[in-house]
Scaffold this motif. Sequence first.
Motif, short mmCIF file in Angstrom:
data_model
loop_
_atom_site.label_atom_id
_atom_site.label_comp_id
_atom_site.label_asym_id
_atom_site.label_seq_id
_atom_site.Cartn_x
_atom_site.Cartn_y
_atom_site.Cartn_z
N ASN A 2 33.08 52.03 40.68
CA ASN A 2 33.92 52.60 39.63
C ASN A 2 34.10 54.09 39.90
O ASN A 2 33.42 54.68 40.76
N GLU A 3 35.00 54.71 39.15
CA GLU A 3 35.36 56.10 39.42
C GLU A 3 34.19 57.06 39.25
O GLU A 3 34.04 58.00 40.03
N SER A 4 33.36 56.86 38.23
CA SER A 4 32.26 57.79 38.00
C SER A 4 31.24 57.72 39.13
O SER A 4 30.72 58.76 39.59
N ASP A 5 30.95 56.52 39.63
CA ASP A 5 30.02 56.37 40.76
C ASP A 5 30.60 57.02 42.02
O ASP A 5 29.88 57.67 42.79
N LEU A 6 31.89 56.84 42.23
CA LEU A 6 32.54 57.43 43.39
C LEU A 6 32.52 58.95 43.32
O LEU A 6 32.23 59.63 44.31
N LYS A 7 32.83 59.49 42.16
CA LYS A 7 32.84 60.94 42.01
C LYS A 7 31.48 61.53 42.31
O LYS A 7 31.35 62.54 43.02
N GLN A 8 30.45 60.90 41.81
CA GLN A 8 29.09 61.39 42.05
C GLN A 8 28.74 61.33 43.54
O GLN A 8 28.14 62.26 44.09
N ALA A 9 29.14 60.26 44.20
CA ALA A 9 28.83 60.10 45.63
C ALA A 9 29.59 61.09 46.49
O ALA A 9 29.09 61.52 47.54
N PHE A 10 30.80 61.47 46.05
CA PHE A 10 31.64 62.35 46.86
C PHE A 10 31.40 63.83 46.59
O PHE A 10 31.91 64.68 47.32
N VAL A 45 42.21 57.10 49.22
CA VAL A 45 42.72 56.03 48.35
C VAL A 45 41.77 54.84 48.53
O VAL A 45 41.53 54.39 49.65
N ILE A 46 41.21 54.37 47.41
CA ILE A 46 40.20 53.32 47.44
C ILE A 46 40.65 52.19 46.54
O ILE A 46 41.19 52.44 45.45
N ALA A 47 40.43 50.97 46.97
CA ALA A 47 40.82 49.81 46.17
C ALA A 47 39.63 48.89 45.96
O ALA A 47 38.88 48.60 46.90
N GLY A 48 39.47 48.44 44.72
CA GLY A 48 38.49 47.40 44.45
C GLY A 48 38.94 46.08 45.05
O GLY A 48 38.14 45.30 45.57
N ALA A 49 40.24 45.84 44.99
CA ALA A 49 40.83 44.65 45.62
C ALA A 49 42.18 45.04 46.19
O ALA A 49 42.91 45.84 45.60
N GLN A 50 42.51 44.48 47.33
CA GLN A 50 43.76 44.80 48.02
C GLN A 50 44.50 43.49 48.26
O GLN A 50 43.94 42.54 48.82
N ILE A 69 35.10 46.76 51.36
CA ILE A 69 35.55 48.14 51.24
C ILE A 69 36.97 48.20 51.76
O ILE A 69 37.28 47.69 52.84
N ALA A 70 37.85 48.80 50.98
CA ALA A 70 39.22 49.06 51.42
C ALA A 70 39.52 50.52 51.08
O ALA A 70 39.61 50.89 49.91
N VAL A 71 39.66 51.35 52.10
CA VAL A 71 39.85 52.78 51.89
C VAL A 71 40.87 53.30 52.90
O VAL A 71 40.95 52.83 54.03
N SER A 72 41.64 54.27 52.47
CA SER A 72 42.55 54.99 53.36
C SER A 72 42.23 56.48 53.26
O SER A 72 42.13 57.03 52.16
N PRO A 176 28.20 49.34 47.95
CA PRO A 176 29.51 49.72 48.49
C PRO A 176 29.82 51.22 48.36
O PRO A 176 30.41 51.80 49.27
N VAL A 177 29.41 51.83 47.25
CA VAL A 177 29.69 53.26 47.06
C VAL A 177 28.92 54.10 48.06
O VAL A 177 29.46 55.02 48.69
N LYS A 178 27.63 53.79 48.22
CA LYS A 178 26.82 54.55 49.18
C LYS A 178 27.31 54.34 50.61
O LYS A 178 27.32 55.27 51.42
N MET A 179 27.73 53.12 50.92
CA MET A 179 28.22 52.87 52.27
C MET A 179 29.52 53.63 52.51
O MET A 179 29.74 54.19 53.59
N LEU A 180 30.40 53.65 51.53
CA LEU A 180 31.65 54.38 51.67
C LEU A 180 31.39 55.86 51.86
O LEU A 180 32.01 56.51 52.72
N ALA A 181 30.47 56.43 51.09
CA ALA A 181 30.14 57.85 51.24
C ALA A 181 29.58 58.13 52.63
O ALA A 181 29.92 59.13 53.26
#
Length: 259
Positions: A2-10, A45-50, A69-72, A176-181
């Motif tokens: 979710n957005e809050s987890d992503l913000k914290q990781a980034f 740009v991150i998607a939960g589902a693509q 993980i789907a990220v651009s 997924p969030v930690k792996m993306l970071a």
Amino acid sequence: MNESDLKQAFDNLKIPEFRYFKETDSTNTQALNWISQNAPEYSLVIAGAQTAGRGRSGRKWVTTPGSSIAVSIILHPSIQEQEKLGLFSLLGGFSVLKVLENNYHIKAQVKWPNDILIDNKKTAGVLAESLWQGGNLQGLVLGIGINLMTPSIPSSDLLMFPATCIEAHTKDNINPVKMLAALIEALIRIRKSILSPTFIPLYESNMAYKNQLITLDAGGGEVYSGLLRGVDEQGKIIIQTAESTEQVFPIGDVKLRPQ
């Protein structure tokens, strides 16, 4: 995710902006549109589902919620980097490989130009796309899709190559969030070396099928066979044919298979 987890990781990565979609057609499409609106470098740009992600040759890359993980990643290559844009596809794949190796103790290989294999099965793919205005590069997008959990593996009728997921190769917890970071951190770090003389040999040392017989389908009925020797300084593949001559092929709509 979710957005809050992503913000914290980034926060520690100094990511300027990111856009998160619970579901979207293609993160690359969204990112290319964002470039035209002057998106800063390393915007994500991150998607939960693509639902209509793109692979090479117009193939679809569909991701399921919570299992992939789907990220651009939006990049603005320097003048020097623009002379070797083909290296960015290699950068994306090699970054995934290093995260698998360093964070999950999984031995992987890069299948030129943009797939990541575990036990000769695809677990991730990269698609680099550029936006040009005349002769000026507006930006480059690296789209990366990673199969994390079993539901992410496409059905057999959609597979062009045997597939797997990270979950099948580790007992470690996959966040997924930690792996993306970790992926973004690795990509930023490795990018600093892609123009150095050390990058190509390092990439080649992790290259699937190196010094093995392969078949390369270049499209239009052109099929070549030979020993895979590596890549050149532009990221093009080098094949030694039966006549002992070396042929070089650029990244594009090609299909590489072991013999």
